[in-house]
Motif scaffolding. Sequence first.
Motif, PDB file in Angstrom:
ATOM      1  N   ASN A  27       0.826  -1.211   0.000  1.00 53.72           N
ATOM      2  CA  ASN A  27       0.000   0.000   0.000  1.00 53.72           C
ATOM      3  C   ASN A  27       0.859   1.260   0.000  1.00 53.72           C
ATOM      4  O   ASN A  27       0.753   2.078   0.896  1.00 53.72           O
ATOM      5  N   PRO A  28       1.717   1.449  -0.985  1.00 53.92           N
ATOM      6  CA  PRO A  28       2.644   2.576  -0.901  1.00 53.92           C
ATOM      7  C   PRO A  28       1.994   3.915  -1.227  1.00 53.92           C
ATOM      8  O   PRO A  28       2.584   4.949  -0.939  1.00 53.92           O
ATOM      9  N   PHE A  29       0.805   3.882  -1.813  1.00 49.56           N
ATOM     10  CA  PHE A  29       0.220   5.149  -2.259  1.00 49.56           C
ATOM     11  C   PHE A  29      -0.914   5.553  -1.329  1.00 49.56           C
ATOM     12  O   PHE A  29      -1.708   4.712  -0.923  1.00 49.56           O
ATOM     13  N   PRO A  30      -1.006   6.857  -0.976  1.00 51.97           N
ATOM     14  CA  PRO A  30      -2.062   7.283  -0.059  1.00 51.97           C
ATOM     15  C   PRO A  30      -3.444   7.100  -0.658  1.00 51.97           C
ATOM     16  O   PRO A  30      -3.615   7.100  -1.879  1.00 51.97           O
ATOM     17  N   GLU A  31      -4.398   6.921   0.223  1.00 53.27           N
ATOM     18  CA  GLU A  31      -5.789   6.715  -0.187  1.00 53.27           C
ATOM     19  C   GLU A  31      -6.284   7.922  -0.972  1.00 53.27           C
ATOM     20  O   GLU A  31      -5.978   9.065  -0.626  1.00 53.27           O
ATOM     21  N   GLY A  32      -7.016   7.697  -2.033  1.00 47.04           N
ATOM     22  CA  GLY A  32      -7.620   8.801  -2.771  1.00 47.04           C
ATOM     23  C   GLY A  32      -6.689   9.451  -3.785  1.00 47.04           C
ATOM     24  O   GLY A  32      -7.114  10.268  -4.570  1.00 47.04           O
ATOM     25  N   SER A  33      -5.398   9.068  -3.786  1.00 48.90           N
ATOM     26  CA  SER A  33      -4.501   9.651  -4.775  1.00 48.90           C
ATOM     27  C   SER A  33      -4.691   8.949  -6.114  1.00 48.90           C
ATOM     28  O   SER A  33      -5.332   7.898  -6.191  1.00 48.90           O
ATOM     29  N   LEU A 192      -2.783   5.990   9.019  1.00 42.93           N
ATOM     30  CA  LEU A 192      -1.628   6.860   9.283  1.00 42.93           C
ATOM     31  C   LEU A 192      -1.697   7.987   8.276  1.00 42.93           C
ATOM     32  O   LEU A 192      -1.395   7.767   7.101  1.00 42.93           O
ATOM     33  N   GLY A 193      -2.087   9.149   8.729  1.00 46.16           N
ATOM     34  CA  GLY A 193      -2.243  10.248   7.788  1.00 46.16           C
ATOM     35  C   GLY A 193      -3.270   9.863   6.753  1.00 46.16           C
ATOM     36  O   GLY A 193      -4.376   9.439   7.079  1.00 46.16           O
ATOM     37  N   SER A 194      -2.891   9.956   5.472  1.00 42.92           N
ATOM     38  CA  SER A 194      -3.859   9.605   4.442  1.00 42.92           C
ATOM     39  C   SER A 194      -3.692   8.150   3.985  1.00 42.92           C
ATOM     40  O   SER A 194      -4.317   7.715   3.033  1.00 42.92           O
ATOM     41  N   TRP A 195      -2.796   7.405   4.645  1.00 45.32           N
ATOM     42  CA  TRP A 195      -2.631   6.007   4.285  1.00 45.32           C
ATOM     43  C   TRP A 195      -3.563   5.146   5.133  1.00 45.32           C
ATOM     44  O   TRP A 195      -3.750   5.415   6.323  1.00 45.32           O
ATOM     45  N   VAL A 196      -4.136   4.117   4.533  1.00 47.99           N
ATOM     46  CA  VAL A 196      -4.938   3.161   5.298  1.00 47.99           C
ATOM     47  C   VAL A 196      -4.341   1.778   5.083  1.00 47.99           C
ATOM     48  O   VAL A 196      -4.195   1.329   3.948  1.00 47.99           O
ATOM     49  N   PHE A 197      -3.948   1.125   6.189  1.00 44.68           N
ATOM     50  CA  PHE A 197      -3.396  -0.219   6.088  1.00 44.68           C
ATOM     51  C   PHE A 197      -4.377  -1.197   6.710  1.00 44.68           C
ATOM     52  O   PHE A 197      -4.874  -0.966   7.816  1.00 44.68           O
ATOM     53  N   THR A 198      -4.655  -2.285   6.006  1.00 41.82           N
ATOM     54  CA  THR A 198      -5.624  -3.262   6.503  1.00 41.82           C
ATOM     55  C   THR A 198      -4.893  -4.513   6.966  1.00 41.82           C
ATOM     56  O   THR A 198      -4.105  -5.083   6.214  1.00 41.82           O
ATOM     57  N   PHE A 199      -5.169  -4.928   8.197  1.00 40.17           N
ATOM     58  CA  PHE A 199      -4.580  -6.163   8.708  1.00 40.17           C
ATOM     59  C   PHE A 199      -5.694  -7.174   8.874  1.00 40.17           C
ATOM     60  O   PHE A 199      -6.634  -6.958   9.612  1.00 40.17           O
ATOM     61  N   ASN A 200      -5.544  -8.265   8.147  1.00 34.75           N
ATOM     62  CA  ASN A 200      -6.624  -9.241   8.090  1.00 34.75           C
ATOM     63  C   ASN A 200      -6.157 -10.539   8.739  1.00 34.75           C
ATOM     64  O   ASN A 200      -5.035 -10.997   8.500  1.00 34.75           O
TER      65      ASN A 200
END
Lengths: 400, 343
Positions: A27-33, A192-200
Amino acid sequence: MKSLTKNDLTLLVAVAFLTLFAPFILNPFPEGSAMAQFNAGYPDLMQRFVIFGIFAIGFNILFGLTGYLSFGHAAFLGVGSYAAVWMFKLLSMNVIPAIILSVIVAGLFSLLIGFVSLRRSGIYFSILTLAFAQMMFALAYSVLTPITGGETGLQLALDDPRILGSSQTPEGNIPVPGLFGMEMRDSFDLELGSWVFTFNIGYYFCALVLIASFYLAIRIFRSPFGMMLRAVKSNQQRMNYTGLNTRPYTLAAFVISGMYAGLAGGLMASMDPLAGAERMQWTASGEVVLMTILGGAGTLIGPVLGAGFIKYFENIFSKINATILHEWFAFLPDGLEDFIVAILYPFIGKGWHLTLGILFMMVVIFLPGGLVEGGQRIRSWLQARKSKNGRPNGTTEPAE
Amino acid sequence: MDAIILQILNGLDKGSAYALIALGLTLIFGTLGVVNFAHGALFMIGAFCAVTLSRILTLSHTVIDETKTDFLGNPLKVDVPYVHDIFGIAAGNAIIDWAVPLAILFAIPVMILVGVVMERGLIKHFYKRPHADQILVTFGLAIVLQEVIKYFYGANPIPTPAPAAFKGSFDFGAAIGFDPNLIIYPYWRIIYFLFATLIIGGVFAFLQFTTFGMVVRAGMADRETVGLLGINIDKRFTIMFGIAAAVAGLAGVMYTPINSPNYHMGMDFLVLSFVVVVVGGMGSLPGAVLAGFLLGVLESFASMREVIDIIPGINQIIIYLVAIIILLTRPRGLMGRKGVMED
């Protein structure tokens, strides 16, 4: 772990690092970019990465070490899925017994099919495995419908017995697969900021299984048994002349790789409790061949890379459409932009199979060792350049 | 009795397709020693030659027809195919109607070209590499060809009818003394079977009775010696590859009225054709033809209701079952030569 050499340990640590931190890495790119569509860090896709990684590792134990090219390996994956779903239907929704059963059932099937198919080698072996797999596919699709669910696939139902668990949840739903109270589909998001990391949870379960399977594969590769398999690949006739019966070794390799496929099938059913016959079709077997060759057959890390590569492109590449291409090349003059988009368009979106086919041909033609060989070539080229810069006359010239 | 004759007839047309593809595969394997996984794709390209030709023939331009008017009284626009302008309306319609048989003429040069380009451009570099590499690269090529066709023609099957003269069925039973309507058989399938026998006979005659064929057969037996005699065997083998591609392509052209062509028809046939080749014996041309017809007929027998009632599902697996039994008991196949890919 002590018995591993330094290189293998590094490899194992690298794989463990990559899988455990995959939610961050993918997920290196921020959400919505604009680049967010290249994020692959969502549970469904990450699970597929590791599951197909396990499948390819197993296939590589057979093809990479012994050189026997099986074109029917997906059958074992399908059998594993069916076994796991039946376990969910009859016993409980815990994934451990389901996965154990799927490995055992796939092992039994591969023992039977391997025993027959390994009597021949070369193209005949490929055709035999293909024939067996197609037979199993055809039967699962038609006559065995009571066991396999036929065209609709095998699904859970509210009135399944589940003797150790409950037939339905208090709310009247079908229970979901879990591990001692943890549900496989549960995940939590870290923002984290505009990043969203999902742990499943399901992903991490698969990841741990992958690391364990990878460790096992390293041990097999480095064992005397692995050496024997490589000897079979390089010259089976000579092995026979030394008075050694190679059949038990190849059969063991076949069964091990079949069990890996069963494990992958069981995991697949644990993540999403249904199983269909199309998982057994020969195109699915062809896919694992593609993964292994693309990554590098006979290497440890290759199949995992190949599986990740193909699954990434299958899901991400195929989402690019003409509008996105136009956005990318918007900086070019209009005519040129349309021209470039028109050229690229057949290769993306629905046409990504074309890209895959071309890429695969290129790899077979120019890089028989796959991505791993490509990496090695680049590294040795870099080293050669470095040493050239450091010491202009690094190589000693023979005296005239 | 009538049921048995009907099943044999039903098996013959599918068997013809198997036999033609297997013949091409064996030609390539016997001459060049290459296992060609892209052969199914050649079959498919042949089928799409027919589609292309029928599209070319129906290319139209719009003219305003003064004699017909719509309900407002305006002259109607009608599409007129170019062939009408060239050959007149009656002959033009006949040409459009006969698109599939005409596609044979169109497909032969196209397929030979495709085959020669494929051999010179790709396969040539794989003679010295292991069979597994040949399988893999041609498998990749098959995917590429399939996707290219899918890009241009879409994923749906394209109906391509046979000429009107061959629509309908022939009452085969009445012709040989059974009750009418017991054994009826579509005309086109008879044509397909006759066409297949013609092509197979042609290939065998070509190999048997021409000097070119004699050299090729000599090359199949001992390539090195023929080369040492100063004969350019590589060139002849390339031509044979083109001919094998044309055989597969023609099988595809004529198959279009039986099954509407789609982009994955090649893969569907490929797996079965490989089984056919292995059953017939790798490298044996008569074996491939024999096994093709045999398996086609067996498959159609296995799909009889009486047989399915005894062994459910047998129609799905019969070919694979036969292949497994033959490979295990007679590894050389039905008519395989000694020493060809035996391990």
